[in-house]
Design a protein around this motif. Structure first.
Motif, PDB file in Angstrom:
ATOM      1  N   LYS A   1       6.657   0.279  -9.859  1.00 27.25           N
ATOM      2  CA  LYS A   1       6.471   0.168 -11.533  1.00 27.25           C
ATOM      3  C   LYS A   1       5.353  -0.761 -11.107  1.00 27.25           C
ATOM      4  CE  LYS A   1      10.547   0.401 -13.887  1.00 27.25           C
ATOM      5  NZ  LYS A   1      12.084  -0.274 -14.492  1.00 27.25           N
ATOM      6  N   ALA A   2       4.792  -1.586  -9.935  1.00 24.90           N
ATOM      7  CA  ALA A   2       3.792  -2.131  -9.274  1.00 24.90           C
ATOM      8  C   ALA A   2       2.537  -1.029  -9.657  1.00 24.90           C
ATOM      9  CB  ALA A   2       4.116  -2.807  -7.863  1.00 24.90           C
ATOM     10  N   ASP A   3       1.605  -1.992  -9.057  1.00 23.85           N
ATOM     11  CA  ASP A   3       0.229  -1.297  -9.153  1.00 23.85           C
ATOM     12  C   ASP A   3       0.152  -1.949  -7.214  1.00 23.85           C
ATOM     13  OD1 ASP A   3      -2.354  -0.288  -8.145  1.00 23.85           O
ATOM     14  OD2 ASP A   3      -3.538  -2.163  -9.883  1.00 23.85           O
ATOM     15  N   LEU A   4       0.088  -0.279  -6.428  1.00 19.23           N
ATOM     16  CA  LEU A   4      -0.273  -0.859  -4.772  1.00 19.23           C
ATOM     17  C   LEU A   4      -1.466  -0.475  -4.898  1.00 19.23           C
ATOM     18  CD1 LEU A   4       3.664   0.694  -3.313  1.00 19.23           C
ATOM     19  CD2 LEU A   4       2.879  -1.875  -4.626  1.00 19.23           C
ATOM     20  N   SER A   5      -2.819  -0.551  -5.231  1.00 23.77           N
ATOM     21  CA  SER A   5      -4.017  -0.057  -5.366  1.00 23.77           C
ATOM     22  C   SER A   5      -4.798  -0.593  -4.228  1.00 23.77           C
ATOM     23  CB  SER A   5      -4.686   0.059  -6.083  1.00 23.77           C
ATOM     24  OG  SER A   5      -4.874  -0.935  -7.266  1.00 23.77           O
TER      25      SER A   5
ATOM     26  N   MET B   1       2.112   5.709  -3.506  1.00 26.02           N
ATOM     27  CA  MET B   1       1.051   5.296  -2.618  1.00 26.02           C
ATOM     28  C   MET B   1       0.097   6.638  -1.985  1.00 26.02           C
ATOM     29  SD  MET B   1       3.448   3.223   0.733  1.00 26.02           S
ATOM     30  CE  MET B   1       1.827   2.651   1.284  1.00 26.02           C
ATOM     31  N   LYS B   2       0.743   7.875  -2.081  1.00 33.37           N
ATOM     32  CA  LYS B   2      -0.904   8.807  -1.712  1.00 33.37           C
ATOM     33  C   LYS B   2      -1.600   8.845  -2.828  1.00 33.37           C
ATOM     34  CE  LYS B   2       1.190  12.575  -0.660  1.00 33.37           C
ATOM     35  NZ  LYS B   2       1.602  13.124   0.888  1.00 33.37           N
ATOM     36  N   GLN B   3      -1.352   8.392  -3.506  1.00 35.79           N
ATOM     37  CA  GLN B   3      -1.332   8.382  -5.786  1.00 35.79           C
ATOM     38  C   GLN B   3      -2.705   7.450  -6.204  1.00 35.79           C
ATOM     39  OE1 GLN B   3       1.480   9.339  -8.524  1.00 35.79           O
ATOM     40  NE2 GLN B   3       1.467  11.887  -7.589  1.00 35.79           N
ATOM     41  N   GLU B   4      -1.753   6.277  -5.450  1.00 39.59           N
ATOM     42  CA  GLU B   4      -2.353   4.742  -5.520  1.00 39.59           C
ATOM     43  C   GLU B   4      -2.951   3.587  -4.780  1.00 39.59           C
ATOM     44  OE1 GLU B   4       0.684   2.088  -7.587  1.00 39.59           O
ATOM     45  OE2 GLU B   4       1.174   3.467  -8.535  1.00 39.59           O
TER      46      GLU B   4
ATOM     47  N   TYR C   1       9.095   2.265  14.606  1.00 40.28           N
ATOM     48  CA  TYR C   1       8.343   2.011  13.916  1.00 40.28           C
ATOM     49  C   TYR C   1       7.214   3.080  13.854  1.00 40.28           C
ATOM     50  CZ  TYR C   1       9.197  -3.607  13.368  1.00 40.28           C
ATOM     51  OH  TYR C   1      10.422  -3.662  13.537  1.00 40.28           O
ATOM     52  N   TYR C   2       7.393   3.994  12.460  1.00 40.56           N
ATOM     53  CA  TYR C   2       6.721   5.181  12.761  1.00 40.56           C
ATOM     54  C   TYR C   2       5.497   4.115  11.423  1.00 40.56           C
ATOM     55  CZ  TYR C   2      10.344   7.590  13.957  1.00 40.56           C
ATOM     56  OH  TYR C   2      11.017   8.420  14.743  1.00 40.56           O
ATOM     57  N   PHE C   3       3.741   4.639  11.863  1.00 37.69           N
ATOM     58  CA  PHE C   3       2.565   4.051  11.246  1.00 37.69           C
ATOM     59  C   PHE C   3       2.156   5.697  10.608  1.00 37.69           C
ATOM     60  CE2 PHE C   3       3.189   0.890  14.233  1.00 37.69           C
ATOM     61  CZ  PHE C   3       2.846   0.079  14.016  1.00 37.69           C
ATOM     62  N   TYR C   4       2.246   5.133   9.487  1.00 38.52           N
ATOM     63  CA  TYR C   4       1.465   6.792   8.099  1.00 38.52           C
ATOM     64  C   TYR C   4       0.085   6.033   7.900  1.00 38.52           C
ATOM     65  CZ  TYR C   4       5.686   9.588   9.870  1.00 38.52           C
ATOM     66  OH  TYR C   4       6.289  10.190  10.708  1.00 38.52           O
ATOM     67  N   GLN C   5      -0.736   6.865   7.667  1.00 38.77           N
ATOM     68  CA  GLN C   5      -2.232   6.700   7.316  1.00 38.77           C
ATOM     69  C   GLN C   5      -2.592   7.545   5.948  1.00 38.77           C
ATOM     70  OE1 GLN C   5      -5.432   7.103   9.093  1.00 38.77           O
ATOM     71  NE2 GLN C   5      -6.076   4.602   9.050  1.00 38.77           N
ATOM     72  N   VAL C   6      -2.596   7.301   4.813  1.00 35.18           N
ATOM     73  CA  VAL C   6      -2.827   8.131   3.660  1.00 35.18           C
ATOM     74  C   VAL C   6      -4.609   8.608   3.430  1.00 35.18           C
ATOM     75  CG1 VAL C   6      -3.777   7.359   0.909  1.00 35.18           C
ATOM     76  CG2 VAL C   6      -1.720   5.378   2.215  1.00 35.18           C
TER      77      VAL C   6
END
Length: 180
Positions: free
Chosen positions: A112-116, A137-140, A175-180
């Protein structure tokens, strides 16, 4: 006296069990702490993320905030933890005051938080929650935002790198590092 102590121990155990079950029912995520050694190794591998005074780092499901306290030494702009467990929030907020940390811990559902504004998000959650969070996360989030995920991968997504949690061991989680 022994019977009274026995009763107190049983009552405390039942309270803790009820607390854990209610929290799991609400979040669908068990309470599991990231081992300190894992965090130390992760911090050693954050150098190429260029953390600086403009970076916003977030721990989603922050627990006791161990990750945020560890990365504070990089001097990021903001350190934000989202946590729904009142006991973990109390501990994190108390530790923040005691050590003079700049971290902020919010009693808020991160869905419910803004993660932008996030640049780096640390996540140690169950796969079905992570998949939903990654879509959010991909949307915001801005392109370039990084999710550092402990324990499992996100097949088909933009994996930047993979780091062993215990490099000294032949078998290790990652640990996996992903990027939007």
């Amino acid at each position: 006296m022994a019977n009274k102590l026995y009763f107190i121990v049983i009552a405390a155990g039942l309270f803790w069990l009820a607390y854990i079950l209610l929290l799991y029912w609400r979040t669908k995520v068990p309470i599991v702490r990231t081992p300190r050694g894992y965090i130390k190794n992760l911090v050693k591998n954050l150098g190429d993320l260029n953390i600086n005074s403009d970076t916003v780092i977030c721990e989603l499901g922050s627990g006791k905030g161990d990750f945020l306290f560890a990365v504070e030494k990089f001097g990021p702009k903001k350190l934000i933890g989202y946590e729904l467990s009142p006991l973990h929030l109390f501990y994190s907020r108390l530790k923040t005051r005691l050590i003079g940390s700049r971290a902020t811990f919010l009693a808020k559902d991160f869905f419910k938080a803004d993660l932008s504004e996030i640049d780096i998000a640390y996540v140690f959650l169950v796969p079905q929650v992570v998949k939903k969070l990654w879509q959010k996360m991909k949307q915001e989030c801005r392109p370039g935002t990084v999710m550092v995920l402990l324990g499992h991968d996100l097949p088909g997504e933009n994996l930047v790198k993979k780091v062993k949690t215990r490099p000294e061991k032949l078998k290790s989680t990652y640990y996996y590092f992903y990027q939007v």
